[in-house]
Design an enzyme around this catalytic site. Sequence first.
Site, PDB file in Angstrom:
ATOM      1  N   HIS A  52     -61.716  11.931  28.200  1.00 34.29           N
ATOM      2  CA  HIS A  52     -62.800  11.533  26.868  1.00 34.29           C
ATOM      3  C   HIS A  52     -63.336  12.486  27.290  1.00 34.29           C
ATOM      4  CE1 HIS A  52     -64.605   8.837  29.556  1.00 34.29           C
ATOM      5  NE2 HIS A  52     -65.733   8.709  29.117  1.00 34.29           N
ATOM      6  N   HIS A  54     -66.960  12.134  26.654  1.00 34.45           N
ATOM      7  CA  HIS A  54     -68.332  12.223  27.455  1.00 34.45           C
ATOM      8  C   HIS A  54     -68.639  13.236  29.149  1.00 34.45           C
ATOM      9  CE1 HIS A  54     -68.558   7.587  26.480  1.00 34.45           C
ATOM     10  NE2 HIS A  54     -69.204   8.438  25.440  1.00 34.45           N
ATOM     11  N   ASP A  56     -70.035  13.044  31.765  1.00 34.76           N
ATOM     12  CA  ASP A  56     -70.035  13.563  32.620  1.00 34.76           C
ATOM     13  C   ASP A  56     -68.382  13.426  33.265  1.00 34.76           C
ATOM     14  OD1 ASP A  56     -69.915  10.571  31.712  1.00 34.76           O
ATOM     15  OD2 ASP A  56     -69.238   9.356  33.980  1.00 34.76           O
ATOM     16  N   HIS A  57     -67.683  13.846  31.684  1.00 37.21           N
ATOM     17  CA  HIS A  57     -65.837  14.220  32.280  1.00 37.21           C
ATOM     18  C   HIS A  57     -65.821  15.233  31.566  1.00 37.21           C
ATOM     19  CE1 HIS A  57     -65.176   9.760  32.491  1.00 37.21           C
ATOM     20  NE2 HIS A  57     -66.441   9.464  32.100  1.00 37.21           N
ATOM     21  N   HIS A 110     -63.504   2.792  24.540  1.00 40.67           N
ATOM     22  CA  HIS A 110     -64.747   3.553  24.646  1.00 40.67           C
ATOM     23  C   HIS A 110     -65.099   4.813  24.083  1.00 40.67           C
ATOM     24  CE1 HIS A 110     -67.243   4.453  28.386  1.00 40.67           C
ATOM     25  NE2 HIS A 110     -66.791   5.467  28.120  1.00 40.67           N
ATOM     26  N   ASP A 129     -62.512   6.496  31.696  1.00 40.81           N
ATOM     27  CA  ASP A 129     -63.500   4.828  31.351  1.00 40.81           C
ATOM     28  C   ASP A 129     -62.828   3.723  30.259  1.00 40.81           C
ATOM     29  OD1 ASP A 129     -64.683   6.359  32.800  1.00 40.81           O
ATOM     30  OD2 ASP A 129     -66.353   6.265  31.460  1.00 40.81           O
ATOM     31  N   HIS A 167     -64.568   5.563  37.273  1.00 41.19           N
ATOM     32  CA  HIS A 167     -65.843   5.222  38.342  1.00 41.19           C
ATOM     33  C   HIS A 167     -65.692   4.008  39.314  1.00 41.19           C
ATOM     34  CE1 HIS A 167     -68.480   6.994  35.203  1.00 41.19           C
ATOM     35  NE2 HIS A 167     -67.875   6.813  34.913  1.00 41.19           N
TER      36      HIS A 167
HETATM   37 FE    FE Z   1     -67.866   8.024  31.923  1.00 45.60          FE
HETATM   38 ZN    ZN Z   2     -67.014   7.559  29.294  1.00 44.67          ZN
END
Ligand code: FE
Ligand code: ZN
Length: 239
Positions: A52, A54, A56-57, A110, A129, A167
């Site tokens: 996805h 985001h 942090d991905h 998410h 996530d 995570h």
């Molecule tokens: Fe994440």
């Molecule tokens: Zn995420």
Amino acid sequence: MEVVQVPVLSDNYVYLAHDGDETAVIDPAVAEPVLAAAAARGWRITQILNTHWHPDHVGANLAIKEATGCQIAGPAGEASKIPGIDRAVADGEQVAVGGAEGVVIDVPGHTAGHNAYYFAGAGVLFCGDTLFALGCGRLFEGTPGQMHASLAKLMALPDATRVYCAHEYTQANARFAVTVEPGNAALAERVVAIDAARASGRPTVPSTIRLERATNPFVRARDVAEFAARRAAKDAFRG
Ligand code: FE
Ligand code: ZN
């Protein structure tokens, strides 16, 4: 398929999935430790698979593409938000890493276009996530009904499937899970193992579909209403 787990930032896991002469990176938050982990094994990064959009991905998409010339595949529903994307993939489409064949599973909730990548022969699921060990992602863009259905799709995978989530949230998830099912013996036993792993600095990921089915309060919700209530309670939980 060989999977290497690279812990980055405070609690993210980036994965290298290697088969034959190909290596995929799943959800690169950052570049340096990922490039180093591949180099240490003499592996050539040929592709990135994003679950996805985001940051942090996808944060290191461009840096890793620049360094390796790899191709980037990401969710069709979020293609405009995936830096450097070459191939937009959606539910049922095939991906391959060397000789390992995978399939895209659309798991909205998410985010609206969230993908999971399932490699049946290897028994490996990369779920970003969506599903966490003892938890699930927050509903930033989707509805409880969507997430409930997404988790049900993942729970239909074989018991022994290894679940590589993005995570290390397991200990916090456990504190909530035991309030939902204080009488679940499998959960109580799992919490002991989780605490022991974290006390000695070991990851609690991967999990398995079997373990999540037995202990994860979100996948164990009987219906959408119960799922929604548990998700809302977790959002408000300060354990
Ligand atoms: Fe994440
Ligand atoms: Zn995420």
